[in-house]
Design an enzyme around this catalytic site. Structure first.
Site, PDB file in Angstrom:
ATOM      1  N   PHE A  53       0.849  -1.190   0.000  1.00 44.15           N
ATOM      2  CA  PHE A  53       0.000   0.000   0.000  1.00 44.15           C
ATOM      3  C   PHE A  53       0.887   1.243   0.000  1.00 44.15           C
ATOM      4  O   PHE A  53       1.894   1.296   0.715  1.00 44.15           O
ATOM      5  CB  PHE A  53      -0.919   0.011   1.218  1.00 44.15           C
ATOM      6  CG  PHE A  53      -1.969  -1.077   1.198  1.00 44.15           C
ATOM      7  CD1 PHE A  53      -3.197  -0.856   0.593  1.00 44.15           C
ATOM      8  CD2 PHE A  53      -1.717  -2.307   1.776  1.00 44.15           C
ATOM      9  CE1 PHE A  53      -4.166  -1.844   0.568  1.00 44.15           C
ATOM     10  CE2 PHE A  53      -2.679  -3.303   1.763  1.00 44.15           C
ATOM     11  CZ  PHE A  53      -3.909  -3.073   1.149  1.00 44.15           C
ATOM     12  N   GLU A  54       0.495   2.232  -0.770  1.00 44.31           N
ATOM     13  CA  GLU A  54       1.325   3.421  -0.970  1.00 44.31           C
ATOM     14  C   GLU A  54       1.709   4.121   0.333  1.00 44.31           C
ATOM     15  O   GLU A  54       2.786   4.709   0.441  1.00 44.31           O
ATOM     16  CB  GLU A  54       0.603   4.404  -1.890  1.00 44.31           C
ATOM     17  CG  GLU A  54       1.425   5.598  -2.290  1.00 44.31           C
ATOM     18  CD  GLU A  54       0.721   6.481  -3.306  1.00 44.31           C
ATOM     19  OE1 GLU A  54       1.049   7.683  -3.359  1.00 44.31           O
ATOM     20  OE2 GLU A  54      -0.162   5.976  -4.033  1.00 44.31           O
TER      21      GLU A  54
END
Length: 265
Positions: A53-54
């Protein structure tokens, strides 16, 4: 005879995205359909698929439900790694992401994606889009890029107005190398009516699968450049009733993405 299962465009994209992902791999996901596709893959054929996830989480266990965004605290539940945005992208630069799962407003025959503007020029665009987010870096550093978008001629263009997320550039064999980016580049393009890949020799977009009831000719009408048709082109697999139940009851339980309506123009 069993009645056919009715499938919405968003269900089709999520299910096809799940089919494309493989077990024992790592995928860098964006908000919405990419997360749903990855969750469905984990629940079916790819239990050892891990997500980046960013905001900085890696290999989380999404037992609290689907994160609303890449920064949702649920994305960090029992993560093996939780440091921050820069650390997440550093993982991709070190070669730890097999897939980048991105979206965009336009895509061209060489898999370049635009999410910056459409029409006019950079300073005076006809339409300004949100921009890259993390997609530009994901397409540059992850091993393979998977793009998702609706199949429309205005989106599938001969040449994008701006390269936000790099694909094969102008199609030359050494374009990505000269650009200084990593990975092998565009891998799949998932739409509500077709699944595309890329020809290894020319690096041009290739039709692999089309929605049942459609045809390669019908798909070509929705694309503003000449498609390569795979020798073994076939109909897309449809989700079963069980697949749809998983998508709605264990992935997008609140219907934030799968229950959206398509507005016909």
């Amino acid at each position: 005879m069993t009645a056919p299962v009715e499938v919405s465009p968003f269900e089709m994209i999520a299910y096809t995205g799940s089919r494309v992902l493989e077990d024992n791999t790592v995928v860098f996901v964006g908000t919405g359909l990419p997360i749903i596709a990855a969750m469905h893959a984990q629940l079916t054929h790819a239990p050892n698929l891990n997500m980046i996830f960013e905001a900085g989480a890696f290999a989380s266990i999404l037992e609290q439900g689907m994160p609303m965004s890449v920064g949702d605290t649920r994305a960090f539940r029992k993560a093996c790694f939780a440091k921050g945005l820069c650390a997440a992208f550093e993982l991709t630069q070190r070669g730890y992401s097999d897939y980048a799962f991105i979206g965009g407003a336009q895509i061209d025959q060489f898999g370049n994606v635009c999410s910056t503007y459409e029409g006019g020029d950079y300073l005076k665009p006809r339409v300004r889009f949100p921009g890259s987010g993390g997609a530009g870096a994901m397409a540059a550093n992850c091993e393979k890029t998977i793009a998702i978008m609706a199949l429309e001629k205005r989106r599938f263009v001969k040449k994008v107005d701006f390269i936000t997320s790099i694909g094969f550039g102008d199609g030359s064999p050494d374009y990505r190398e000269k650009a200084g980016v990593l990975g092998s580049g565009p891998y799949r393009v998932i739409t509500n009516q077709a699944l595309f890949g890329f020809d290894k020799a020319t690096r041009k977009m290739m039709l692999l699968e089309y929605l049942p009831g459609k045809s390669p000719e019908a798909i070509q009408e929705l694309v503003d450049f000449e498609l390569i048709i795979a020798p073994d082109v076939k109909e897309m697999a449809l989700p079963t009733k069980e697949d749809l139940e998983l998508l709605h009851n264990q992935c997008d339980t609140e219907g934030l993405f799968l229950k959206r309506k398509v507005v016909e123009k």
